[in-house]
Design an enzyme around this catalytic site. Structure first.
Site, mmCIF file in Angstrom:
data_model
loop_
_atom_site.group_PDB
_atom_site.id
_atom_site.type_symbol
_atom_site.label_atom_id
_atom_site.label_comp_id
_atom_site.label_asym_id
_atom_site.label_seq_id
_atom_site.Cartn_x
_atom_site.Cartn_y
_atom_site.Cartn_z
ATOM 1 N N HIS A 213 1.116 -1.159 -0.025
ATOM 2 C CA HIS A 213 -0.136 -0.378 -0.389
ATOM 3 C C HIS A 213 0.808 0.920 0.380
ATOM 4 O O HIS A 213 0.205 2.169 -0.709
ATOM 5 C CB HIS A 213 -1.345 -0.023 0.575
ATOM 6 C CG HIS A 213 -2.416 -0.829 1.084
ATOM 7 N ND1 HIS A 213 -1.773 -2.399 1.485
ATOM 8 C CD2 HIS A 213 -3.115 -0.871 -0.402
ATOM 9 C CE1 HIS A 213 -3.310 -2.532 1.246
ATOM 10 N NE2 HIS A 213 -3.974 -2.023 0.266
ATOM 11 N N GLU A 455 -10.378 -11.761 -3.911
ATOM 12 C CA GLU A 455 -8.861 -11.742 -3.186
ATOM 13 C C GLU A 455 -8.205 -12.491 -2.803
ATOM 14 O O GLU A 455 -7.412 -12.035 -2.478
ATOM 15 C CB GLU A 455 -8.953 -9.861 -3.007
ATOM 16 C CG GLU A 455 -9.437 -9.532 -2.039
ATOM 17 C CD GLU A 455 -9.403 -8.391 -1.617
ATOM 18 O OE1 GLU A 455 -8.081 -7.579 -2.054
ATOM 19 O OE2 GLU A 455 -9.856 -7.862 -0.156
ATOM 20 N N ASP A 479 -3.575 -8.539 -3.693
ATOM 21 C CA ASP A 479 -4.276 -9.632 -2.796
ATOM 22 C C ASP A 479 -4.240 -10.962 -3.276
ATOM 23 O O ASP A 479 -3.746 -12.232 -2.665
ATOM 24 C CB ASP A 479 -5.436 -9.351 -1.926
ATOM 25 C CG ASP A 479 -4.279 -8.863 -0.970
ATOM 26 O OD1 ASP A 479 -3.260 -8.410 -0.046
ATOM 27 O OD2 ASP A 479 -5.576 -7.364 -0.455
ATOM 28 N N CYS A 526 -10.073 -3.993 -9.732
ATOM 29 C CA CYS A 526 -8.943 -3.037 -9.479
ATOM 30 C C CYS A 526 -8.007 -3.053 -8.737
ATOM 31 O O CYS A 526 -7.148 -2.762 -8.395
ATOM 32 C CB CYS A 526 -10.032 -2.398 -8.397
ATOM 33 S SG CYS A 526 -10.396 -3.864 -6.659
#
Ligand code: PEP
Ligand code: MG
Length: 596
Positions: A213, A455, A479, A526
């Site tokens: 992230h 995910e 993920d 995404c």
């Protein structure tokens, strides 16, 4: 390893040294966020808790120092109470005892008085006194030769570090001058948010994975970053001239005049390419034969990024990560605060749709104030698990999103769903939030579509069943790749094993898309794979309905979609999916990509 889609994000510091004092050094690493930053380094060092120096005080400074100590003790107690209450909820009575014991240690009058007395008598700052007094106490416990007491010694050390951290709190950003290139061993997403308030030009880190992230945030902020440099912190000091090459994953320290000039030229050339891509702004993301219209949308972390979405031609928001509301403030935002943010987001984006993802905390996104550690945070208390265990938090967020839903076209998405039970629990929480709003007479849109992130491998395998329970899927490849291939997305040491184009990933994606379509629901992606140029054509061929990418990547992905026919895309997808190794997949896709 694929790098994120190119986006020219460049900036120059006002004060680059004219002539370097030392020979140029080039350090190779990984692309975090594309772009070129030319500027001056700021070397960020997190507090070295074990090395407090003795700092003499004037006698007039002693009362302020005692107040500073009291404040640090209060904050440490506050943190411990918070951790204790979370532990209580997670583990019941037994687990929280340790933190309650730590509060008792922290408030032990014998210890606190000893610290206060020494500050007054010796006229020195609290830091070194706290360190010395608590360490002494801790060593006594450890030397007692009793396991139980030795463990209490470790608890004392934790208390000491907590007080020391609070004594030094606030230093992190205050020393940073604006417009610097931040050099650090590693940064948490919360650090990046704090630094972003000082308008940094870019980041260069020793560690970090491309889909961690921290890296994603730098991309969203449009700030060039390089990761996995391993030795940048030992080679670069604050004030040194540096260049972050976010296209090649490279840091150049003490660049020569020629190197700087060449990067300036490259920056200019890339700006022109971007200008050409801008010409596609108003055109749809449709295959060249007009047979497949793709929905091309943005991933957002901040409402302010809506401008970048509009500039890139995004047709809505495919993922609004809400965690940052919370990381930025260091606490859970209230229902009113959240409603205001979601209202602003939805009304500014209207009539375009906005998919709001409920909090995906845990993993690498922990609150700075909650310093508990899990052995495997990505396999731990994360995403929907926290929301199900903390119903009041979930309820507050769902009410806020629903309240804001009257402002535009909202969709709600749940992260880290592992199977049907969690999807159903999330839906039940939504129904509770809707009921409570009805009781309160507060309007909301009752038709808000509900989706889940796919995910977690178990959810991918159960995609056919899950598809019958929800209105849409969004594939979270960041993920999915880490869980499917068992490769920590934040660990640069194993980055070569993090392979988004692995046949296992592509076949899983195919299964998810098929399952969604068989149940008649749209499938979005995404994760960063959606923004990876090499993957665009096979994803179109597999039937992906929506690509949600960081806004700077929108134009390039649109260009690629518009450059293929549907039949070609399907052929490439079929060919790539038949290949048994990642190497063969990459070679096949590179071949097609080069021919575009
Ligand atoms: C993902 O996992 O691909 C995703 C989009 O979610 P995040 O990166 O926030 O975990
Ligand atoms: Mg995810």
């Amino acid at each position: 390893m694929s790098s994120p889609a190119a986006s020219p994000t460049e900036s120059t510091a006002p004060t680059v040294a004219a002539a370097p004092l030392r020979a140029e050094i080039v350090i190779e690493g990984l692309v975090g966020a594309p772009g070129i930053a030319i500027g001056v380094a700021y070397h960020f060092r997190p507090e070295q808790l074990a090395s407090a120096t003795v700092r003499p005080l004037l006698s007039s400074e002693v009362p302020t120092e005692l107040a500073r100590l009291d404040e640090a003790l209060d904050k440490a107690e506050h943190e411990l109470r918070k951790i204790a209450s979370i532990t209580l909820q997670k583990l019941g009575d037994g687990g929280a005892e340790i933190f309650e014991a730590q509060i008792l240690m922290l408030r032990d009058p014998y210890l606190v008085n000893a610290i206060r007395d020494r500050i007054v008598a010796e006229q020195i700052a609290a830091d070194s006194v706290v360190e010395a007094e608590i360490s002494r106490y801790q060593h006594l416990l450890e030397l007692a030769g009793d396991d139980y007491l030795a463990e209490r010694g470790a608890d004392m050390a934790d208390v000491r570090d907590r007080i020391l951290r609070n004594l030094r709190q606030g230093k992190r950003t205050s020393q940073i001058e604006p417009n610097r290139i931040v050099i650090a061993a590693d940064l948490s997403p919360a650090d990046v948010i704090l630094f972003s308030r000082r308008d940094p030009l870019g980041f260069a880190l020793d560690f970090g994975g491309v889909t961690g992230h921290t890296a994603i945030l730098t991309r969203s902020l449009g700030l060039p970053s390089v990761l996995g440099l391993h030795r940048v912190t030992s080679m670069v000091e604050s004030g040194d001239p540096v260049i972050v090459d976010g296209y090649r994953g490279r840091l150049i320290a003490f660049p020569t005049a020629e190197t700087t000039a060449s990067y300036e030229r490259e920056r200019e050339a890339r700006a022109q390419t971007t200008a050409r891509l801008d010409e596609l702004h108003d055109l749809p993301a449709v295959t060249s034969d007009g047979k497949r219209r793709i929905h091309l949308v943005s991933n957002l972390e901040f409402v302010e990024e809506l401008d970048a979405m509009a500039a890139g031609g995004g047709e809505g928001v495919g993922l609004f990560r809400t965690e940052h509301l919370f990381l930025a403030q260091g606490r859970f935002p209230s229902e009113e605060e959240q409603t205001a943010t979601y209202r602003a987001l939805l009304s500014r984006a209207a009539p375009l749709p906005v998919t709001i993802r409920t909090f995906d905390l845990g993993g690498d996104k922990v609150l700075p104030e909650i310093s508990y550690t899990e052995a495997n945070p990505f396999l731990g208390w994360r995403g929907i698990r926290i929301l199900i265990d903390r119903p009041e938090l979930f309820h507050t967020q769902l009410r806020a999103i629903l309240r804001a839903s009257v402002e535009g076209k909202a969709k709600i998405m749940f992260p880290m769903i592992g199977g049907l039970e969690e999807a159903r629990a999330a839906r039940a929480a939504l129904v509770r939030a809707q009921d409570s709003l009805r009781e309160d007479g507060i309007p909301f849109d009752p038709t808000v579509p509900i989706g889940v992130m796919i995910e977690v491998p178990s959810a991918a395998l159960m995609a056919d069943e899950l598809a019958r329970e929800v209105d849409f899927f969004s594939i979270g490849t960041n993920d999915l790749v880490q869980y499917l291939l068992a490769v920590d997305r934040t660990n640069d040491i194993i980055t070569s094993y993090y392979q988004p184009l692995h046949p296992a990933v592509l076949r899983t994606v195919r299964h998810i898309i098929r399952s969604g379509h068989e149940a008649g629901i749209p499938v979005a992606m995404c994760g960063e794979l959606a923004a990876t140029p090499l993957a665009t054509i096979p994803l179109v061929g597999l039937g992906l309905d929506e690509f949600s990418v960081v806004s700077p990547a929108l134009a390039n992905i649109k260009r690629i979609i518009r450059s293929t026919t549907l039949a070609d895309a399907e052929r490439v997808a079929a060919e790539a999916l038949a290949l048994p190794t990642v190497e063969a997949v990459v070679a096949c896709l590179t071949h097609y990509h080069a021919a575009l």
